[in-house]
Design a protein around this motif. Structure first.
Motif, short mmCIF file in Angstrom:
data_model
loop_
_atom_site.label_atom_id
_atom_site.label_comp_id
_atom_site.label_asym_id
_atom_site.label_seq_id
_atom_site.Cartn_x
_atom_site.Cartn_y
_atom_site.Cartn_z
N ILE A 1 -2.43 129.55 92.03
CA ILE A 1 -1.27 130.63 92.42
C ILE A 1 -0.11 131.73 91.55
CG2 ILE A 1 -0.53 128.94 94.20
CD1 ILE A 1 1.48 127.98 92.64
N GLY A 2 -1.60 131.79 90.49
CA GLY A 2 -0.85 132.87 89.57
C GLY A 2 -0.37 133.02 88.59
N ILE A 3 0.71 131.12 87.93
CA ILE A 3 1.50 131.26 87.22
C ILE A 3 0.86 130.72 86.07
CG2 ILE A 3 2.81 129.54 87.11
CD1 ILE A 3 3.81 131.66 89.50
N SER A 4 1.20 130.95 84.74
CA SER A 4 0.97 130.42 83.25
C SER A 4 1.07 128.45 83.50
CB SER A 4 1.01 130.87 82.65
OG SER A 4 0.94 130.23 81.15
N ALA A 5 -0.25 127.88 83.41
CA ALA A 5 -0.06 126.20 83.33
C ALA A 5 1.66 126.25 81.92
CB ALA A 5 -1.15 125.51 82.84
N SER A 6 1.75 126.92 81.12
CA SER A 6 3.04 126.60 80.37
C SER A 6 3.85 126.92 81.26
CB SER A 6 3.00 127.23 79.35
OG SER A 6 3.10 128.62 79.81
N ALA A 7 4.10 127.10 82.66
CA ALA A 7 5.65 126.89 83.68
C ALA A 7 5.57 126.00 83.74
CB ALA A 7 5.35 127.69 84.27
N VAL A 8 5.02 124.52 83.88
CA VAL A 8 5.74 123.54 83.86
C VAL A 8 5.89 122.90 82.52
CG1 VAL A 8 5.02 123.69 85.77
CG2 VAL A 8 3.80 122.71 85.02
N THR A 9 6.56 122.23 82.45
CA THR A 9 6.47 120.53 81.57
C THR A 9 6.59 119.53 81.49
OG1 THR A 9 8.36 122.41 80.56
CG2 THR A 9 8.20 120.06 79.24
N PRO A 10 5.66 118.76 81.63
CA PRO A 10 5.01 117.32 81.39
C PRO A 10 6.87 116.70 80.48
CG PRO A 10 3.73 117.72 80.07
CD PRO A 10 4.59 119.55 80.67
N VAL A 11 7.15 115.73 82.05
CA VAL A 11 8.15 114.70 81.06
C VAL A 11 7.51 113.77 81.01
CG1 VAL A 11 10.22 116.66 81.90
CG2 VAL A 11 9.13 115.09 83.50
N TYR A 12 7.37 112.71 81.45
CA TYR A 12 6.50 111.74 82.16
C TYR A 12 5.17 111.22 82.70
CZ TYR A 12 6.78 106.02 82.74
OH TYR A 12 6.53 105.09 83.03
N THR A 13 4.38 110.47 81.68
CA THR A 13 2.86 110.18 81.89
C THR A 13 3.25 108.64 82.77
OG1 THR A 13 2.36 111.60 80.00
CG2 THR A 13 0.61 109.58 81.41
N ILE A 14 2.93 108.63 84.35
CA ILE A 14 3.05 107.57 84.65
C ILE A 14 1.62 106.17 84.46
CG2 ILE A 14 2.72 106.40 86.72
CD1 ILE A 14 3.81 109.45 87.75
N ARG A 15 0.78 107.12 84.75
CA ARG A 15 -0.60 106.66 83.93
C ARG A 15 -1.72 107.42 84.12
NH1 ARG A 15 -0.85 102.84 89.44
NH2 ARG A 15 0.74 102.40 88.62
N ARG A 16 -2.60 106.37 83.47
CA ARG A 16 -4.44 107.31 83.32
C ARG A 16 -5.11 106.68 84.68
NH1 ARG A 16 -6.67 110.65 79.98
NH2 ARG A 16 -8.00 109.08 80.02
N SER A 17 -5.57 107.04 85.95
CA SER A 17 -6.39 106.33 86.76
C SER A 17 -7.53 107.53 87.06
CB SER A 17 -5.27 106.17 87.39
OG SER A 17 -5.12 106.90 88.10
N PRO A 18 -8.66 105.77 87.43
CA PRO A 18 -10.29 106.56 87.73
C PRO A 18 -10.24 106.84 89.30
CG PRO A 18 -10.35 104.61 87.61
CD PRO A 18 -9.09 104.80 86.96
N SER A 19 -10.53 107.87 89.99
CA SER A 19 -11.10 108.09 91.44
C SER A 19 -12.66 108.17 91.89
CB SER A 19 -10.55 108.81 91.58
OG SER A 19 -11.05 110.39 91.60
N TYR A 20 -12.65 107.62 92.97
CA TYR A 20 -13.58 107.36 93.02
C TYR A 20 -14.40 107.86 94.76
CZ TYR A 20 -13.21 103.02 90.62
OH TYR A 20 -12.53 102.37 89.31
N LEU A 21 -15.22 108.22 95.14
CA LEU A 21 -15.71 108.46 96.82
C LEU A 21 -15.61 107.15 97.18
CD1 LEU A 21 -19.18 109.23 96.09
CD2 LEU A 21 -16.87 110.53 95.40
N MET A 22 -15.33 107.41 98.53
CA MET A 22 -14.47 105.76 98.92
C MET A 22 -15.06 105.96 101.05
SD MET A 22 -10.14 106.14 98.79
CE MET A 22 -10.46 105.16 100.26
N ILE A 23 -15.86 104.58 101.27
CA ILE A 23 -16.82 104.74 102.32
C ILE A 23 -16.40 103.68 103.00
CG2 ILE A 23 -18.70 104.40 103.15
CD1 ILE A 23 -20.45 104.37 100.86
N SER A 24 -16.11 104.55 104.30
CA SER A 24 -14.72 103.65 104.96
C SER A 24 -15.52 102.33 105.33
CB SER A 24 -15.09 104.14 106.34
OG SER A 24 -15.75 104.84 106.93
N ASN A 25 -14.61 101.69 106.20
CA ASN A 25 -14.27 99.55 106.69
C ASN A 25 -15.74 100.19 107.83
OD1 ASN A 25 -14.86 96.67 106.89
ND2 ASN A 25 -13.12 97.31 108.34
N GLY A 26 -16.71 99.21 107.51
CA GLY A 26 -17.36 98.93 108.95
C GLY A 26 -18.89 99.62 109.47
#
Length: 274
Positions: A188-213
């Motif tokens: 959106i044309g904004i520098s990454a420095s325009a926002v500030t991290p104030v609290y790290t919630i967690r580090r977590s992995p993401s997956y390819l999810m395949i539906s039930n059935g």
């Protein structure tokens, strides 16, 4: 009865094959840099590259659809034979019968503040005490976590909307990830420095999810292909390609998926949804 007989006859006559009849519908959501729409409306992103490599290995031609997360998630909860990527392995999703391939991408989830906001957030309870309002993607586990912690939340269709609301000071915080924020802001044309991290919630992995059935043999086919690509260098090459595109050094680690290289050692200790 006639429709069932007709489908069987099509298979026997060679009109369609059993494999074609049970192929996965491939759905992702705008979640940069995992997935987004390119300049010509085509799916692009790190997660898209993973699935495209799997498609090539498996000889699959099914197109990847880009849908809002909430819509894709509803479809995957209600129907078999859907791959939704990428998403976190939550207990709720395990209980709903989702299968998971990966991990694919490791995320560091943070609360971001706008420029000029001198916020001191020690934990989510602290954010609640300060009556801070958080923007996040509708039906994401991140926004659900904020709501469960008692914070006031604003639902958005995508991360770009959350970033714009933060910069316009319509909300106090935006829940995102460090890797994601830099890409969203750049888009959106904004520098990454325009926002500030104030609290790290967690580090977590993401997956390819395949539906039930979904047929377990079909799931196994995709899982074996992913494991092969993780061991034969294909995903490591993908990490190199995306490092150049993003300007962020990435690696592929079998225990964490794609992650920023400066956090690879810590990634093996991470756990939780994404």
């Amino acid at each position: 009865m006639r429709s069932i007989l007709f489908a069987v006859l099509l298979i026997l006559w060679g009109g369609i094959s059993p494999g074609q009849a049970q192929e996965l519908r491939l759905i992702t959501s705008p979640w940069p840099p995992a997935a987004s729409l390119g300049a010509n409306g085509e799916p692009v992103g790190l997660g898209v590259s993973i699935v495209e490599a799997l498609k090539e290995h498996l000889g699959v031609n099914t197109p990847i659809e880009v849908l809002p997360w909430a819509r894709g998630y509803r479809l995957a909860k209600a129907n078999p034979n859907i791959m939704l990527f990428t998403g976190g392995m939550t207990q709720e999703r395990i209980d709903m019968g989702f299968s998971f391939i990966g991990p694919a991408i490791m995320w560091t989830h943070v609360l971001m503040a706008a420029p000029g906001r001198d916020l001191d957030v020690q934990d989510l309870a602290d954010a609640k005490r300060q009556n801070l309002v958080v923007a996040g993607v509708r039906d994401s586990w991140q926004l659900n976590l904020m709501a469960e912690a008692g914070l006031t939340t604003v639902e958005t269709a995508d991360h770009q909307t959350g970033a714009r609301m933060l910069l316009a000071k319509r909300v106090d915080l935006w829940i995102t990830s460090k890797l994601q924020a830099s890409v969203v802001l750049d888009g959106i044309g904004i520098s990454a420095s325009a926002v500030t991290p104030v609290y790290t919630i967690r580090r977590s992995p993401s997956y390819l999810m395949i539906s039930n059935g979904t047929d377990p043999e079909l799931i196994s086919k995709w899982r074996q292909a992913y494991e092969l690509m993780a061991s034969n260098g294909v995903l490591q090459k993908t990490a190199q390609d995306w490092s150049a595109r993003l300007g962020i050094p990435l690696i592929h680690d079998a225990d964490a998926g794609f992650a920023a290289s400066d956090s690879a050692a810590a990634s093996k200790k991470a756990s939780g949804p994404s």
